[in-house]
Design a protein around this motif. Structure first.
Motif, mmCIF file in Angstrom:
data_model
loop_
_atom_site.group_PDB
_atom_site.id
_atom_site.type_symbol
_atom_site.label_atom_id
_atom_site.label_comp_id
_atom_site.label_asym_id
_atom_site.label_seq_id
_atom_site.Cartn_x
_atom_site.Cartn_y
_atom_site.Cartn_z
ATOM 1 N N THR A 1 59.618 53.397 21.251
ATOM 2 C CA THR A 1 58.984 53.561 22.562
ATOM 3 C C THR A 1 59.701 52.731 23.608
ATOM 4 O O THR A 1 60.347 51.723 23.296
ATOM 5 C CB THR A 1 57.501 53.135 22.520
ATOM 6 N N SER A 2 59.595 53.127 24.852
ATOM 7 C CA SER A 2 60.165 52.386 25.976
ATOM 8 C C SER A 2 59.093 51.498 26.602
ATOM 9 O O SER A 2 57.889 51.662 26.349
ATOM 10 C CB SER A 2 60.703 53.361 27.027
ATOM 11 N N SER A 3 59.512 50.563 27.427
ATOM 12 C CA SER A 3 58.553 49.702 28.126
ATOM 13 C C SER A 3 57.699 50.561 29.061
ATOM 14 O O SER A 3 58.147 51.607 29.553
ATOM 15 C CB SER A 3 59.289 48.622 28.919
ATOM 16 N N GLN A 4 56.488 50.138 29.307
ATOM 17 C CA GLN A 4 55.615 50.904 30.184
ATOM 18 C C GLN A 4 54.561 50.008 30.817
ATOM 19 O O GLN A 4 54.182 48.961 30.276
ATOM 20 C CB GLN A 4 54.948 52.054 29.428
ATOM 21 N N LYS A 5 54.055 50.452 31.969
ATOM 22 C CA LYS A 5 52.984 49.744 32.648
ATOM 23 C C LYS A 5 51.642 50.130 32.022
ATOM 24 O O LYS A 5 51.407 51.302 31.723
ATOM 25 C CB LYS A 5 52.982 50.081 34.139
ATOM 26 N N PRO B 1 47.936 53.144 28.884
ATOM 27 C CA PRO B 1 49.091 53.441 29.739
ATOM 28 C C PRO B 1 48.655 53.871 31.138
ATOM 29 O O PRO B 1 47.721 54.646 31.300
ATOM 30 C CB PRO B 1 49.791 54.596 29.012
ATOM 31 N N LYS C 1 49.416 55.946 34.460
ATOM 32 C CA LYS C 1 50.212 57.117 34.834
ATOM 33 C C LYS C 1 51.129 56.783 36.004
ATOM 34 O O LYS C 1 50.768 56.016 36.884
ATOM 35 C CB LYS C 1 49.293 58.278 35.215
ATOM 36 N N ASP C 2 52.317 57.384 35.997
ATOM 37 C CA ASP C 2 53.257 57.177 37.112
ATOM 38 C C ASP C 2 52.701 57.794 38.387
ATOM 39 O O ASP C 2 52.053 58.841 38.351
ATOM 40 C CB ASP C 2 54.601 57.821 36.779
ATOM 41 N N GLU D 1 53.150 44.926 31.959
ATOM 42 C CA GLU D 1 54.190 45.817 31.455
ATOM 43 C C GLU D 1 54.540 45.350 30.054
ATOM 44 O O GLU D 1 54.874 44.186 29.839
ATOM 45 C CB GLU D 1 55.435 45.795 32.343
#
Length: 301
Positions: free
Chosen positions: A235-239, A298, A300-301, A152
């Motif tokens: 930008t926000s944090s992301q996996k 990135p 995807k959720d 992350e």
């Protein structure tokens, strides 16, 4: 005795019918390369010229199955033929390549010549494949990719300029815009907060063109000035899936391919929008295998 001769004749006739009329390819070439199927897939899929002295594009893509298969039509002055490429992973470092060759106009005649070794098509394709394998083996020694797995990454603020190019031209476009980007950061009184980056927003697999942002992270400011010639993004944090690439930045997309292949093999859904962070200045020279790039896809959720 007559029965034996009859059986042999039937077997020979059956073999002849299979070889001349049923066999899938006129000729088949098999070799191994020290690289991933994904890297080979994109290299072969992007071929435009076939032949030592060819200057005009003569390769037409007929079919492609990501990382596994590419089918092309080659049009030369004296003959048109099909190359049917198949890639199979042997282990983490070796890929087996099987290429079937089919003459479009003279398949039967070519198959007869293959038996005697007099097929100019077979000999020509074999020589090209030997050269292709050598070039690709040499190329694979110029970089290294390590898959680091899922992480992350924190959010960040950065300024950038937006550009478009062929995927293979990304590094050159960055170089061409360095003289614009760096002075603009100083001109806007911005404090750099990290290493230069590239964020791909769109990657058109068919045309192999990308739209991307080239810029720098900046330290947080309560107010952002009206930027002259630059754009700002937060930008926000992301996996993500992460890889570390070592080598010349113009080939950093080799890590994209390996990440996509890793994601497919592990059933991880990712976005085809890699983020690259470059840790070395190519203008300072040195061993290219020491140049480090971190690359993120990135999840995807």
């Amino acid at each position: 005795m007559k029965k034996i001769i009859a059986i042999i004749s039937i077997l020979f006739l059956g073999l002849t019918i299979w070889y001349l009329g049923i066999k899938e390819y006129d000729y088949q070439i098999t070799f191994k390369v020290t690289t991933s199927p994904a890297s080979l897939y994109y290299e072969v899929k992007g071929l435009k010229l076939w032949g030592k002295n060819e200057k005009k594009e003569n390769v037409t893509l007929r079919e492609a199955i990501e990382f596994n298969h590419v089918n092309q039509e080659i049009n030369k002055q004296n003959e048109s033929f099909i190359l049917d490429w198949n890639f199979k992973k042997v282990n983490d470092t070796i890929t087996k390549v099987v290429v079937g060759v089919i003459s479009k106009e003279h398949s039967i005649n070519n198959r007869l010549k293959v038996i005697t070794g007099s097929s100019t098509l077979m000999n020509g394709v074999r020589d090209e494949m030997i050269q292709f394998r050598k070039i690709f083996l040499d190329f694979s020694k110029k970089y290294k990719v390590e898959i680091n797995g899922e992480e992350e990454i924190p959010g960040m603020e950065y300024v950038y300029i937006q550009m478009k190019s062929k995927r293979s031209d990304k590094a050159q476009v960055m170089i061409n815009n360095n003289d614009f980007l760096y002075p603009k950061i100083i001109e806007n009184n911005l404090k750099r907060g990290g290493y230069p980056l590239v964020k791909v927003n769109k990657w058109d697999d068919k045309s192999d063109r990308i739209t991307f942002e080239f810029g720098f992270p900046i330290l947080h400011q309560d107010t952002i000035p009206e930027l002259n010639g630059l754009k700002y993004k937060h930008t926000s944090s992301q996996k993500v899936l992460k890889a570390t690439y070592y080598g010349n930045y113009r080939n950093s997309d080799q890590a994209w391919f390996k990440l996509l292949e890793y994601a497919k093999n592990h059933n991880i859904k990712v976005e085809r929008s890699p983020l690259e962070i470059f840790y070395n200045n190519p203008m300072q020279g040195g061993n290219e295998l020491d140049w480090k790039t971190e690359i993120f896809l990135p999840i995807k959720d």
